[in-house]
Scaffold this motif. Sequence first.
Motif, mmCIF file in Angstrom:
data_model
loop_
_atom_site.group_PDB
_atom_site.id
_atom_site.type_symbol
_atom_site.label_atom_id
_atom_site.label_comp_id
_atom_site.label_asym_id
_atom_site.label_seq_id
_atom_site.Cartn_x
_atom_site.Cartn_y
_atom_site.Cartn_z
ATOM 1 N N ARG A 146 0.844 -1.201 0.000
ATOM 2 C CA ARG A 146 0.000 0.000 0.000
ATOM 3 C C ARG A 146 0.873 1.241 0.000
ATOM 4 N NH1 ARG A 146 -4.841 -0.759 4.388
ATOM 5 N NH2 ARG A 146 -6.073 -2.318 3.280
ATOM 6 N N TRP A 199 -6.083 -1.903 -2.342
ATOM 7 C CA TRP A 199 -6.188 -1.154 -1.086
ATOM 8 C C TRP A 199 -7.648 -1.196 -0.661
ATOM 9 C CZ3 TRP A 199 -2.425 3.170 0.394
ATOM 10 C CH2 TRP A 199 -2.704 3.663 1.661
ATOM 11 N N SER A 411 -6.673 5.931 -0.186
ATOM 12 C CA SER A 411 -7.915 5.173 -0.355
ATOM 13 C C SER A 411 -9.119 6.069 -0.576
ATOM 14 C CB SER A 411 -8.206 4.190 0.790
ATOM 15 O OG SER A 411 -8.812 4.807 1.896
#
Length: 646
Positions: A146, A199, A411
């Motif tokens: 991530r 993610w 995100s």
Amino acid sequence: MRSKILGLLAATAVSAIATTVSAAPLLALVFTDHAVLQRGQPIRVWGAAGPGAVVELSLGEAKTSATADAEGRWSTTLPAREPGAALTLTAQAGGERQTISDLLVGDVWLCSGQSNMEYPLRRSLGGEAEAANAADPDIRLLQTGRVSLPNPTTALPKEAAWRPATPESANNFSAACFFMGREIKKATGAPIGLIDATWGGSIIQDWISREGLHALGGYDEGLAVLADYARSPDVGVAHWQAQLGRWAAKVEPQAAAWSRPDFDDRDWKTMRAEQFWETNPGLETFDGTIWLRASITLTEKQARQGATLSLGPIDDLDTTFVNGREIGSSQGWDTPRAYRIAPGVLRAGPNLIAVRAIDAGGGGGAWGPAAQKGLKFDDGSFAPLGASWRYKVSTAIAQSGLPPTAPWVGSSGLSTLRNGMIAPLIPYGLKGFAWYQGEANVAEPAAYGRLLPALVADWRRSFDAPDLPFLVVQLAAFGPRQTAPAESGWAEIRDVQRRVAATDSKVGLASAVDIGDIYDIHPANKQQVGHRLALLARKLAYGETGLVAAGPAPLSATRAADAVVVRLDQPAVVQADARPVGFELCDAGGACRFADAALAGDQVRLTIPAGFAPVRVRFAWADSPILNLYGRTGLPATPFELTIAP
């Protein structure tokens, strides 16, 4: 709490075998031992060296060279190859040399999206057994990790490396992606490279490039905020807070005085300070903006000091005021809020804390232990906030729309995941994309109708592959059943996915609507998701003829006397009943009724109720629809909405 309802998975633990390279690797970090190189096309290779350096490359018997530009970047191509023995790639520039080995030539698939694509193999149905039997030296896995960045990067994390499929390397890898790749390898016999760039809880806007969002329109101020943040976080935060304030003033003018200490809130209701607001009667399904107010009484000594206001996490987004003065805004459903209060803001006596809390889905509001909420003064003393808030509902998300989010937040931002997780892969050779995402955007289906085709175009353009297959998983069922026709953001997102696939011959739709779980947004049956993706891949990427790769989809809906006839693209069958269920007819005023349906081959005939004038037909239009219409190969019919032709 868009992120929480979507069950944002804990950060995937990426265990990787580090590639042995020189202190300053010549090759881009996507090139490591055990990589798979895309067959049947020139092999693109790139990296960095000293400005003007000549880089010599060899792959097997093939050789080429490239010259680094003024910034040290170089790129070149090696001749196309077909699968064969393992290869070694060597790059040399002056005294620097880098060698990576055990490279295979085969097909590379990039799998991306949010938590249902991130969902690891070990948690899928029979996951322990699947992981234990995952060993295959001809399947290679790469997890990007991530990474969220305000600007594009060319580098993957150093721990991100290609690894042969083993029980250890596959354990935390994307289950849907792994099952898809395993089935493709079985069907084609070619080595398979799988890239997991996922993610949990991520919105689609965060996966599209700055250029792609700018071309789409509607995101320019957010992109400007992101650019400010990249130059100076303080300037970026201030710009975003001003943008958020303008949005709030527009959508909730009735709340203009609710932050002030002289506002009379005695008729407001109360809620506990440590629970999501859905625990309160009348708020069980509320998504939108609610104001919270509480008072803290301070002594003269306390009021003279500076302090930090701790509120615990607030789901999803807040703007917080003290005595009418805005002291900060934050985003993130599980991010504890801590705002600095300068000396002079607090007063002896009552002090008013007001919070505008905005939730986009699922649990919302201020939560976490009440004992941790309050003021910590510069002398170390603490004044608790108390056990409850007074609250007032302001605006539902359906009326206000989504607020401008902090565009740098991973995100839920703009382009940051594309910058950190996709950009380092470009222009690696690929066979296609697999995409499982949309749950995070159910509150904005109209926008998703623009965003999904923009994503497809953006990634194809980035990888210089205008016709690359793009496989989309249609959202699985989730949420309570409905006993009457109702609007559904989930159904609208599914219909967007259907329409995008219907207008692009290289976009495939793998429906998961029938394998969902009304109680769990993360259904564990990822084997079936992978199987349906593999069917699409075999048809769209490998050209298998005669293969039925998806369930029935609508071609038309026409009026025929006292009935509406829906024509499908293939013959269908009904499971568990004599008639299909889940068809609705809707009139011009938006009223919808379930319709009696009869199936004959590839046509469904819907009886029009007496006195009703339908203009649209819908099928499986619910968050969790009951569905018994399938194709003859066992794949479910896609949910849809169509205008009825005369």
